[in-house]
Scaffold this motif. Structure first.
Motif, PDB file in Angstrom:
ATOM      1  N   SER A 104      51.342 -29.868   2.583  1.00  0.00           N
ATOM      2  CA  SER A 104      51.812 -28.750   1.755  1.00  0.00           C
ATOM      3  C   SER A 104      51.487 -27.383   2.335  1.00  0.00           C
ATOM      4  O   SER A 104      52.175 -26.398   2.040  1.00  0.00           O
ATOM      5  CB  SER A 104      51.219 -28.850   0.350  1.00  0.00           C
ATOM      6  N   GLY A 105      50.410 -27.292   3.116  1.00  0.00           N
ATOM      7  CA  GLY A 105      49.980 -25.994   3.624  1.00  0.00           C
ATOM      8  C   GLY A 105      49.220 -25.177   2.599  1.00  0.00           C
ATOM      9  O   GLY A 105      48.901 -24.006   2.836  1.00  0.00           O
ATOM     10  N   VAL A 106      48.929 -25.764   1.449  1.00  0.00           N
ATOM     11  CA  VAL A 106      48.168 -25.088   0.395  1.00  0.00           C
ATOM     12  C   VAL A 106      46.713 -25.520   0.499  1.00  0.00           C
ATOM     13  O   VAL A 106      46.419 -26.711   0.626  1.00  0.00           O
ATOM     14  CB  VAL A 106      48.734 -25.438  -1.001  1.00  0.00           C
ATOM     15  N   ASN A 107      45.809 -24.574   0.421  1.00  0.00           N
ATOM     16  CA  ASN A 107      44.387 -24.877   0.594  1.00  0.00           C
ATOM     17  C   ASN A 107      43.699 -25.273  -0.703  1.00  0.00           C
ATOM     18  O   ASN A 107      42.538 -24.941  -0.934  1.00  0.00           O
ATOM     19  CB  ASN A 107      43.671 -23.668   1.212  1.00  0.00           C
ATOM     20  N   GLU A 108      44.419 -25.948  -1.559  1.00  0.00           N
ATOM     21  CA  GLU A 108      43.855 -26.503  -2.786  1.00  0.00           C
ATOM     22  C   GLU A 108      44.469 -27.873  -3.003  1.00  0.00           C
ATOM     23  O   GLU A 108      45.613 -28.123  -2.594  1.00  0.00           O
ATOM     24  CB  GLU A 108      44.172 -25.618  -4.003  1.00  0.00           C
ATOM     25  N   THR A 109      43.728 -28.742  -3.656  1.00  0.00           N
ATOM     26  CA  THR A 109      44.311 -30.036  -4.001  1.00  0.00           C
ATOM     27  C   THR A 109      45.437 -29.816  -5.003  1.00  0.00           C
ATOM     28  O   THR A 109      45.484 -28.791  -5.701  1.00  0.00           O
ATOM     29  CB  THR A 109      43.265 -30.967  -4.631  1.00  0.00           C
ATOM     30  N   VAL A 110      46.336 -30.764  -5.089  1.00  0.00           N
ATOM     31  CA  VAL A 110      47.443 -30.620  -6.025  1.00  0.00           C
ATOM     32  C   VAL A 110      46.931 -30.589  -7.460  1.00  0.00           C
ATOM     33  O   VAL A 110      47.504 -29.915  -8.329  1.00  0.00           O
ATOM     34  CB  VAL A 110      48.479 -31.753  -5.825  1.00  0.00           C
ATOM     35  N   GLN A 111      45.819 -31.297  -7.716  1.00  0.00           N
ATOM     36  CA  GLN A 111      45.251 -31.295  -9.063  1.00  0.00           C
ATOM     37  C   GLN A 111      44.750 -29.909  -9.464  1.00  0.00           C
ATOM     38  O   GLN A 111      44.907 -29.495 -10.614  1.00  0.00           O
ATOM     39  CB  GLN A 111      44.104 -32.310  -9.161  1.00  0.00           C
ATOM     40  N   VAL A 112      44.175 -29.194  -8.529  1.00  0.00           N
ATOM     41  CA  VAL A 112      43.679 -27.847  -8.813  1.00  0.00           C
ATOM     42  C   VAL A 112      44.833 -26.847  -8.834  1.00  0.00           C
ATOM     43  O   VAL A 112      44.946 -26.011  -9.734  1.00  0.00           O
ATOM     44  CB  VAL A 112      42.622 -27.424  -7.768  1.00  0.00           C
ATOM     45  N   TYR A 113      45.702 -26.946  -7.845  1.00  0.00           N
ATOM     46  CA  TYR A 113      46.796 -25.984  -7.699  1.00  0.00           C
ATOM     47  C   TYR A 113      47.741 -26.007  -8.898  1.00  0.00           C
ATOM     48  O   TYR A 113      48.214 -24.963  -9.354  1.00  0.00           O
ATOM     49  CB  TYR A 113      47.568 -26.305  -6.418  1.00  0.00           C
ATOM     50  N   ASP A 119      59.857 -27.475  -4.010  1.00  0.00           N
ATOM     51  CA  ASP A 119      60.351 -27.424  -2.630  1.00  0.00           C
ATOM     52  C   ASP A 119      59.618 -28.432  -1.746  1.00  0.00           C
ATOM     53  O   ASP A 119      60.223 -29.056  -0.861  1.00  0.00           O
ATOM     54  CB  ASP A 119      60.187 -26.013  -2.069  1.00  0.00           C
ATOM     55  N   TRP A 120      58.327 -28.583  -1.984  1.00  0.00           N
ATOM     56  CA  TRP A 120      57.539 -29.542  -1.193  1.00  0.00           C
ATOM     57  C   TRP A 120      58.012 -30.972  -1.445  1.00  0.00           C
ATOM     58  O   TRP A 120      58.156 -31.761  -0.505  1.00  0.00           O
ATOM     59  CB  TRP A 120      56.054 -29.394  -1.541  1.00  0.00           C
ATOM     60  N   VAL A 121      58.280 -31.313  -2.701  1.00  0.00           N
ATOM     61  CA  VAL A 121      58.763 -32.659  -3.028  1.00  0.00           C
ATOM     62  C   VAL A 121      60.093 -32.933  -2.337  1.00  0.00           C
ATOM     63  O   VAL A 121      60.313 -34.014  -1.780  1.00  0.00           O
ATOM     64  CB  VAL A 121      58.894 -32.829  -4.560  1.00  0.00           C
TER      65      VAL A 121
END
Length: 666
Positions: free
Chosen positions: A471-480, A547-549
Motif C-alpha cells: 500500500s505504501g502507507v506506514n500504518e497497518t490497515v487496522q489503524v489506518y 484504489d489499492w483494492v
C-alpha cells in the motif's frame, strides 16, 4: 353469492354448498364511503364446518378493479357480492382442458380455492363454441351456479348465465364480483389472501391502488391475534405475463419511499411527522416495472443503524429470527426483510440496503442468499441515506437460481457476464480456519469443492499482510481505517438526514425534540464531534483503500472480470441470544473483511452452506443455526458471482434453503 348489507360480521354460505364445496365461513364489510357502501371486504373460506382451517381473504374495493357491461343475463336481480374464477378455455374449449386448468390453479396458487368456482367466467372469444353439454359438465363437476362468457352461453339446466364485454382483458384467477345497478354492469376485484406475521417482520401490508400507487392494508385476521397481516394476490394473475419478475412477491425495507405510503425508517416520530410519499423510489419502481408485486413494508432498525434486539430497538419491536430456538438476534438494519425471508414461503424476495453489513448480517443469521452489490448498482434516490459513498441496494433469496434472476432484473445492464470464472481463490490465513470445529468442517468442504470447480490456485495471503507490503502507507490497515466507517456514516447521515428531520420535528411540535434510539444517537455524536476536517480525511482514506483494492487485491480480467475471488466466514452458527443484555452502543470502529465491500465498493455475496447444532438455553433442546460464507470480487463483477453461485447450485455444491426453524432439512 353472499350478502353484504351491513358492517356487521355474519355467517353466510354460497348459493350451492354441497358437502364437497368449501364454505365462505365469515364475511365482513368495512363501511367508509358517505353513501354507506363498503370500502373493503374480509371473508374466510373453510373446508371444515367448524372453520378450523379457515383461510382469510381481503378485497380492497377502492383498489384495482375490472368493469364489464352485462347482456343476455339470466341471473336473478340483486346487488350482492359473489366469488368467481376467470378461466381462458383457449381456442378449442373442452371439459378436459378446463378440468386440467382448474387442477393447475389449485396446485400452483396459494390464493385460489374451489369455492371461487361457484361462478366461472370463460374469458375468451372462443366461448361462441361452447356447447350445452360442456356447460352442463363443468357445472356438474365443479358445482357451478353461474357461467359468464365473452359471448353467448348455451343454456344448461340449473345454470344461470350472462355475457360480459369489456375493452380490457382481465387476468385469469379468482375474484370477487358484483353485478347490479340500472345498467346491469359487472365489477370484478382481485382477492388477497391474508397471512399473519408472527415473526413481527413487517411494519404493515400493502395493496396496489387504482391510481398506480399503494395503500396500507386494513385487512386483519381475528385468529392471528395482534399480529400484522400481509395481503398477497393470486399468482395466477401474472401467469400470462412475460415480465422477468412477474408475480413475485417482494417485501420492501421501510427506508424506500413508495407512492401513497409513509416511510418510517424505524422511527415513530419520523413516521408520524411526514405524510405519505407521492412518488416511488426508482429502485422500487424498477421492480414493479419488471412485474414484481410489493406486498408490504418490512421493519428496519432505526435509521438503518446497527442495533441489537434486546435494548437498542426502542421505537419498534425487533423482528424475530425464525432459525433455531426463535430467540436469536436477526442481525440489524434489514432485519425485517431477512426474518421474513427466513420464515415465510409465500414471500419470494425482500429488498434492503447494505452500508456496513445490513444485508449480509441478516443473510448470515437467517441462512439466506444475500447481496451487497457493487456501489452504484442501482439508484438510491428517494431512499433514506446513511453514506453516499457506501450505501447500496441489496436483496435476499432462498435459492441460487432466483437469486440470479432477481439480481439481473433489478440491476439490469449495470453489469455483464463473462465467459469464465476466476482462477485464483483467496482464502486468507488471518481469517481461516474458524474456531468452531463443526462449522469449519462445512467451510473446508465447500472451499475445497469450489477450488476444484474453478480449477483455481489457492492464495492464503491476508489483507493485512498484503496492505503492509504493497500500500505504501506506514500504518497497518487496522489503524489506518479504524475510524473511517464510523466517521463517514455518522457525519453524512446526521447532516443530510438527521438534522433536517430533527429541525422539521421541532418546528412542528413546539420545540420538542424527537426521540432518537441509542445507536444512531451515539454514532451521530461521535462523528460530528470529530469535525469536518476528520470527515474529509476519512473520505480520502476510503478512496486510498478503494484504489489499492482495485490495483492489488482484485485485478481486472477480460475472461472472468475479476482475477480472483475472496472468501471469508459470514456466520459460523454462533449463538446471539436476544435476551442477553449488552453494554450501551458505541461508534462502529475497526476494520474487518466485512469492511472491504463498503470501503472498496466491491460486491460481497452471502451463500448459505449448512447448519450446526447447539444446546439452546431457551428451548432446552438441540437446535440448529446457519453457516454461511461471503464471496467477494472486483467492483462491477456482480453478475460473474451470481452466475458462479447459480452454477454451484446446478452442480450440487450448494443447495437452496427452506423456511422455519432450520435452513436445511435435518
Amino acid at each position: 353469492m353472499f350478502s353484504l348489507r351491513s358492517a356487521s360480521i355474519c355467517v353466510v354460505a354460497l348459493a350451492v354448498n354441497a358437502a364437497a364445496r368449501p364454505t365462505v365461513f365469515t364475511q365482513r364489510s368495512t363501511l367508509a364511503r358517505s353513501d354507506g357502501s363498503p370500502l373493503s371486504l374480509t371473508f374466510s373460506i373453510a373446508n371444515d364446518s367448524d372453520a378450523s382451517d379457515a383461510v382469510p381473504y381481503y378485497v380492497p374495493l377502492d383498489g384495482i378493479s375490472y368493469s364489464f357491461s352485462v347482456s343476455h343475463s339470466s341471473l336473478n336481480d340483486g346487488d350482492e357480492f359473489g366469488l368467481v374464477t376467470v378461466i381462458d378455455p383457449g381456442n378449442s374449449a373442452s371439459f378436459s382442458s378446463i378440468q386440467s386448468t382448474v387442477s393447475a390453479y389449485s396446485s400452483e396458487d396459494d390464493v385460489f380455492n374451489e369455492a371461487f368456482l361457484s361462478t366461472v367466467f370463460l374469458r375468451s372469444s372462443s366461448s361462441s363454441k361452447l356447447s350445452s353439454s360442456l356447460i352442463s359438465s363443468v357445472a356438474s363437476k365443479f358445482e357451478v351456479n353461474n357461467i359468464f362468457a365473452s359471448s353467448s352461453v348455451p343454456s344448461a339446466k340449473g345454470v344461470s348465465s350472462a355475457v360480459l364485454s369489456s375493452q380490457t382483458t382481465i387476468p385469469i384467477g379468482p375474484y370477487v364480483y358484483r353485478i347490479g345497478g340500472p345498467s346491469k354492469s359487472a365489477s370484478f376485484w382481485p382477492v388477497y389472501r391474508l397471512y399473519p406475521d408472527p415473526q413481527e417482520a413487517f411494519l404493515y401490508g400493502v395493496t396496489a391502488a387504482a391510481d398506480g400507487g399503494f395503500v396500507r392494508s386494513s385487512g386483519n385476521v381475528p385468529s392471528a391475534g395482534d399480529y400484522t397481516t400481509v395481503p398477497v394476490p393470486s399468482r395466477l394473475y401474472y401467469k400470462e405475463s412475460s415480465l422477468p419478475l412477474a408475480g413475485l412477491r417482494v417485501g420492501v425495507k421501510d427506508i424506500y419511499d413508495i407512492d401513497g405510503l409513509k416511510t418510517g425508517c424505524g422511527s415513530r416520530a419520523h413516521f408520524a411527522l411526514y405524510p405519505p410519499r407521492n412518488a416511488t423510489a426508482p429502485a422500487v419502481q424498477r421492480l414493479i416495472d419488471q412485474g414484481a408485486v410489493i406486498v408490504g413494508k418490512t421493519k428496519t432498525s432505526q435509521f438503518a443503524n446497527g442495533e441489537t434486539a434486546t435494548a437498542d430497538w426502542v421505537d419498534q419491536l425487533c423482528p424475530f429470527n425464525p432459525r433455531g430456538d426463535g430467540y436469536q438476534d436477526p442481525s440489524s438494519s434489514s432485519s425485517g426483510s431477512g426474518a421474513a425471508m427466513g420464515a415465510y414461503g409465500w414471500l419470494d424476495h425482500a429488498i434492503g440496503s447494505d452500508t456496513g453489513g445490513s444485508i449480509r448480517g441478516p443473510a448470515g443469521q437467517q441462512g439466506l442468499f444475500g447481496i451487497r452489490p457493487s456501489h452504484g448498482a442501482i439508484t438510491l434516490e428517494d431512499v433514506m441515506p446513511l453514506s453516499d459513498v457506501m450505501d447500496t441496494g441489496g436483496y435476499f433469496a432462498r435459492d441460487a437460481s432466483s437469486f440470479k434472476t432477481f439480481g439481473r432484473s433489478w440491476y439490469g445492464s449495470t453489469f455483464k457476464s463473462f465467459p469464465s470464472f476466476p482462477k485464483r481463490l483467496m482464502v486468507p490465513n488471518d481469517t481461516w480456519p474458524v474456531s468452531n470445529a463443526a462449522s469449519e468442517a462445512i467451510f473446508s468442504s465447500f472451499i475445497s469443492k469450489l477450488q476444484t470447480f474453478l480449477g483455481a490456485e489457492s492464495d492464503a495471503t491476508g489483507i493485512s499482510a498484503l496492505w503492509t507490503a504493497t500500500s505504501g502507507v506506514n500504518e497497518t490497515v487496522q489503524v489506518y481505517m479504524n475510524q473511517t466507517y464510523a466517521t463517514l456514516i455518522g457525519a453524512y447521515q446526521y447532516d443530510n438526514f438527521g438534522l433536517p428531520f430533527i429541525t422539521d420535528y421541532m418546528a412542528a411540535n413546539g420545540g420538542r425534540a424527537p426521540f432518537i434510539d441509542p445507536a444512531p444517537k451515539a454514532r451521530w455524536a461521535y462523528a460530528t464531534g470529530r469535525g469536518e476536517a476528520a470527515f474529509e480525511d476519512e473520505g480520502n482514506r476510503r478512496v486510498v483503500f478503494q484504489d489499492w483494492v482495485a490495483k492489488e487485491v482484485f485485478k481486472a480480467s477480460d475472461a472472468s472480470c475479476s482475477d480472483g475471488i475472496l472468501v471469508y466466514p459470514q456466520s459460523t452458527g454462533r449463538t446471539s441470544y436476544r435476551n442477553v443484555y449488552f453494554s450501551p452502543p458505541t461508534a462502529p470502529l475497526g476494520f474487518s473483511y466485512g469492511r472491504v465491500g463498503p470501503f472498496a465498493g466491491v460486491p460481497d455475496l452471502v451463500v448459505p452452506l449448512g447448519q450446526v447444532a447447539y444446546n439452546s438455553t431457551i428451548s432446552g433442546t438441540t437446535e440448529y443455526l446457519p453457516v454461511t460464507i461471503s464471496m467477494v470480487a472486483r467492483k462491477g463483477c456482480d453478475y460473474m458471482l451470481l452466475d458462479l453461485i447459480s452454477e454451484l447450485e446446478l452442480h450440487g455444491i450448494i443447495n437452496s434453503v427452506g423456511v422455519g426453524k432450520t435452513a436445511f432439512t435435518i
